[in-house]
Scaffold this active site. Structure first.
Site, PDB file in Angstrom:
ATOM      1  N   GLU A 434       0.831  -1.208   0.000  1.00 29.54           N
ATOM      2  CA  GLU A 434       0.000   0.000   0.000  1.00 29.54           C
ATOM      3  C   GLU A 434       0.866   1.259   0.000  1.00 29.54           C
ATOM      4  OE1 GLU A 434      -2.836  -0.519   3.156  1.00 29.54           O
ATOM      5  OE2 GLU A 434      -3.728  -2.273   2.199  1.00 29.54           O
ATOM      6  N   GLU A 512      -3.530  -9.075  -0.565  1.00 28.77           N
ATOM      7  CA  GLU A 512      -4.185  -8.908   0.727  1.00 28.77           C
ATOM      8  C   GLU A 512      -5.684  -8.758   0.530  1.00 28.77           C
ATOM      9  OE1 GLU A 512      -2.135  -6.229   3.365  1.00 28.77           O
ATOM     10  OE2 GLU A 512      -4.020  -5.548   4.273  1.00 28.77           O
TER      11      GLU A 512
END
Length: 837
Positions: A434, A512
């Site tokens: 991220e 994820e």
């Protein structure tokens, strides 16, 4: 190195470092015991004459944060689990014989958190800001031969909040003292890979770096001997080389293994490669490395292959810490974690979001797990992650790694690769999680630089876990293209279709995703109205949700004034929330998607969202902080495991719900499941084994018995009985092993369950448990899996939570019989006999 867009085929071998000690010329000595430790600033403690007699004697691994008290005043805040952090220092004295003055002395740290400064006899050896990276220093120029030496380590974890999850503070991994001759193989200097591996033969390609610190040139021979797992020699080769004074030499050799045993999850066979450096007929350096031979392939149409077999990555994300032990964990901690995950059907792990220990990867190698090995959580831009305060969602900045990235990222990534590139368990690398720069102009140049480093040192592909796909926040095409495998965080079904149209030739993996698990603590079932809307007070103001009836009583205990946390929790209810289920369904039906990694496989300290205080650990996972499975565990078992199973929930001690409707849910890997209430069938429900389903029945609650029977092809497949339990009466103890090594670093996990007089588990029991030991062992930690329990982990007593409690027993260096006794007021005590040997 160039990787194909459509597919990559890789054949390789992995490596685990384990040094032998021929003639005691080169040694790798565990350096974990009898360190002196102090918290806080210790001015001038690097001075070898500094007096540390008032310091505490500790053994490594050591995490002093986990020994502290939970407090809202601790600056680590919710992301750090409300535990103390700060500065600390370690010192250790050791003697070096005068006869060893021709040898090198190297100190090796697998990890020290964080901002380490290491000194030997007052001389600074170096600094490493990242607390997760392994590092080493040559101490030889500063060694006092024939006398005492003092190594000092200073750490600074005072800038808080300093992480998005609990980090721990201290020398929390193993330390080794390494000695060699002046001609030697440097640390991480042997690189063993396999090419063209199949059942008939495998070609080992070995690169060996030899360093000559002597003042004269040297001729030497490198001899390789390969042994199978039974210790039988299967191949041998040698090469003649020369190296100039004060220089290094890289040599390459190929060895063919005939009819090799291929490494795989079912049979993770490890070969041993013994490397001897010989000069003038004498062995001057010898080490034995373990390697696994297997064939990897990656394809943009059919996903991931191992040894020619198509495999879905049924993965979990993990953080590095070990529950009640904090970050100072041992091999047995990792083994137990992976054992429970394997029983869930898991075959892969993502190291979120930093380098894990060597020991962790060693265990993955030996157990056959597949690893996405991740390096960074931040690049140049720091993060301000979401958290909850007084029930309101807020964001707070963390001082983690961004300010160090420009100076240290290339070196940290290189060391990470050199240390880990030979593990057979590693199937891909990850350069980040991220990362904000992936969505702006900085992403492509930084991503390419990192990718170039990976491709320089290894030929496995890299990915990057990018988020935002589900809320229309995308990476730039240029940044996305720096990954060999596109990594998707929290992507949903429709997003797959859109991304496939944009990048039809891309190889992809879900790095994820949400797990199929409610946020409520294990075994917590709340009934009452949910998501009731408060009338909007003004136009364009958001609708507010609040709990009612039975849920209100539970939430009132938290004393939150705002309702953001409640709305967040209710998005993932136990009674029908299917975010994790939906992602697995989307992956399962798309052959080109290599697999997924759920967030997370195991609860961890810190990152307590969507809760705030008093929560001190996460609640995302299908396994709680102490290793007790939640209901979501059985969903994944129903999808990922072939072992016959059926699971139903909630439990059947629902006081106050008598005569009221309750929905009972079931998971099974059979093709049909039938529910009985007090012997009466409530009907069969089909289960499409090719799809992703669960079953449910509307039941009027009354105390008694529920029984689920699953069928496969018309025959009974599995059964599960849940009864209303009576009052707590006794304690059941279970352990996965009864003996451990007398090395002061082995563990036995003692799992306790509270039962009624008829042997039924009491799922609401919260009795205070007392643990006592006789024999050569000690209690390393206790816990119960409740993410809101503020009792200390370092104690001899702990309350149970919903019928469960855990004690972790650690060996000493003394062998002998051990008796562990669990007691609780009003309950029959229970003992278990263990052994240390």
């Amino acid at each position: 190195m160039k990787l194909l867009n459509h597919s990559i085929v890789i054949v390789l071998a992995g490596l685990l470092l384990a040094c032998s000690q021929p003639e005691k010329l080169n040694q790798k000595q565990l350096f974990d015991f009898d360190w002196q430790f102090t918290q806080g600033e210790a001015a001038d403690c690097e001075n070898p004459n500094f007096i540390d007699k008032d310091w505490q004697t500790v053994n490594l691994p050591h995490d002093w944060s986990i020994q502290g008290s939970f407090s809202k005043d601790n600056p680590s805040f919710s992301r750090g689990g409300w535990l103390p952090t700060g500065k600390c220092a370690y010192r250790k004295s050791f003697d070096v014989d005068a006869g060893k003055k021709d040898q090198r002395f190297v100190i090796y740290f697998d990890g020290a958190y964080r901002n380490s400064e290491v000194y030997i006899n007052g001389n600074l050896l170096g600094k490493r800001p990242l607390g997760y990276i392994s590092f080493y220093y040559d101490m030889t120029p500063h060694i006092n031969f024939g006398g005492s030496n003092v190594i000092t380590v200073k750490l600074d974890n005072s800038s808080q909040p300093g992480s998005r999850w609990y980090s721990g503070t201290g020398i929390y991994r193993h330390v080794h003292l390494i000695t060699t001759n002046k001609i030697y193989i440097p640390i991480w200097g042997n690189y063993i890979v396999a090419n063209d591996a199949d059942k008939e033969k495998a070609k080992l390609s070995i690169e060996t770096k030899v360093q000559n610190d002597d003042i004269k040139d040297a001729n030497y021979k490198v001899v390789y001997t390969v042994y199978n797992q039974k210790g039988i020699e299967v191949a041998k080769a040698d090469t003649e080389q020369s190296v100039k004074a004060r220089q290094e030499k890289l040599s390459k050799t190929e060895i063919v293994l005939v009819n090799p045993t291929l490494w795989n999850p079912e049979n993770p066979h490890l070969y041993s490669v013994k490397t001897d450096i010989i000069t003038d007929g004498n062995i001057i350096h010898s080490q034995t490395d373990k390697t696994g031979v297997r064939n990897l392939a990656y394809d943009n149409q059919n996903g991931f292959f191992l040894n020619g077999k198509n495999i879905k990555l049924k993965g979990v994300c993990l953080h590095h810490a070990g529950g009640p032990l904090g970050s100072a964990i041992y091999r047995r901690t990792t083994e137990r974690q992976l054992e429970k995950l394997r029983e869930m059907g898991c075959n892969a792990v993502r190291t979120s979001h930093n380098p894990f220990s060597e020991e962790f990867l060693n265990v993955c190698d030996s157990m056959g797990f597949l690893v996405m090995n991740e390096m960074f959580d931040e690049w140049e831009h720091g993060k301000s992650p979401a958290t909850t305060q007084n029930g309101k969602k807020i964001r707070i900045p963390v001082d983690f790694y961004a300010k160090e990235f420009k100076e240290w990222s290339d070196r940290d990534l290189t060391d990470f690769l050199l240390r880990d590139r030979n593990h057979p368990s590693v199937v891909m690398w990850s350069t980040g999680n991220e990362i904000d720069e992936m969505k702006n102009e900085k992403g492509a140049p930084i991503g390419k630089r990192l990718a170039d480093i990976i491709h320089k040192y290894d030929y496995r592909p890299l990915t990057n876990g990018v988020n935002g796909y589900a809320w229309n926040s995308y990476p730039t095409p240029e940044a996305e293209a720096t990954s060999d495998i596109y990594g998707y965080n929290y992507i949903q079904d429709a997003d797959f279709t859109r991304e496939r149209e944009k990048n039809p030739d891309a190889m992809v993996v879900v790095t994820e995703c949400s797990s199929q698990q409610a946020f409520y603590p294990r075994g917590t079932y709340l009934f009452g109205d949910t998501n009731k809307k408060v009338e909007q007070q003004a136009k364009n103001k958001p609708v507010v949700y609040y709990p009612k009836e039975g849920k209100k009583e539970w939430w009132d205990k938290l004393e939150y004034e705002e309702t953001d946390a409640y709305a967040w929790v209710e998005e993932r209810r136990y009674d029908g929330g299917d975010r994790g289920m939906g992602t697995w369904s989307a992956v399962k039906k798309r052959p080109y998607v290599m697999g997924l990694f759920i967030w997370t496989g195991w609860d961890y300290l810190g990152e307590v969202i969507p809760f705030g205080w008093p929560a001190r650990s996460s609640s995302f996972a299908p396994i709680d902080l102490c290793g007790f499975p939640k209901d979501g565990y059985y969903f994944y078992q129903s999808q990922w495991s072939d072992e016959p199973m059926v699971h139903i929930f909630p439990h059947w001690n629902l006081k106050g719900m008598e005569g009221k409707p309750v929905t009972v849910h079931g998971y099974t890997n059979g093709d049909e499941v039938e529910l009985f209430q007090d012997g009466k069938s409530l009907g069969k429900k089909p289960n499409n084994r090719e799809g992703v389903e669960y079953q449910s029945w509307d039941v009027v609650y009354q105390p008694g018995e529920l029984k689920a029977v699953s069928y496969l092809n018309g025959k009974v497949h599995s059964e599960k009985i849940v009864k209303t339990a009576g009052e707590a009466a006794t304690i059941k103890i279970e352990t996965r092993r009864q003996s451990m090594k007398a090395n002061a670093q082995d563990l036995i996990y003692v799992e306790c369950t509270i039962l009624d007089k008829d042997g039924n588990e009491v799922p609401t029991a919260n009795n205070m448990m007392e643990f006592s030991i006789t024999g050569p062992a000690e209690i390393a930690g206790v816990g119960n899996g409740d993410n809101m329990c503020l009792e200390p982990f370092k104690a001899t007593n702990h309350s149970a939570f919903n019928g469960k409690c855990l004690a972790i027993i650690q060996s000493t260096k003394e062998a002998g019989a051990i008796t562990v006794t669990a007691t609780s007021a009003g309950l029959e005590s229970t003992t278990v006999q263990l052994e240390s040997k």
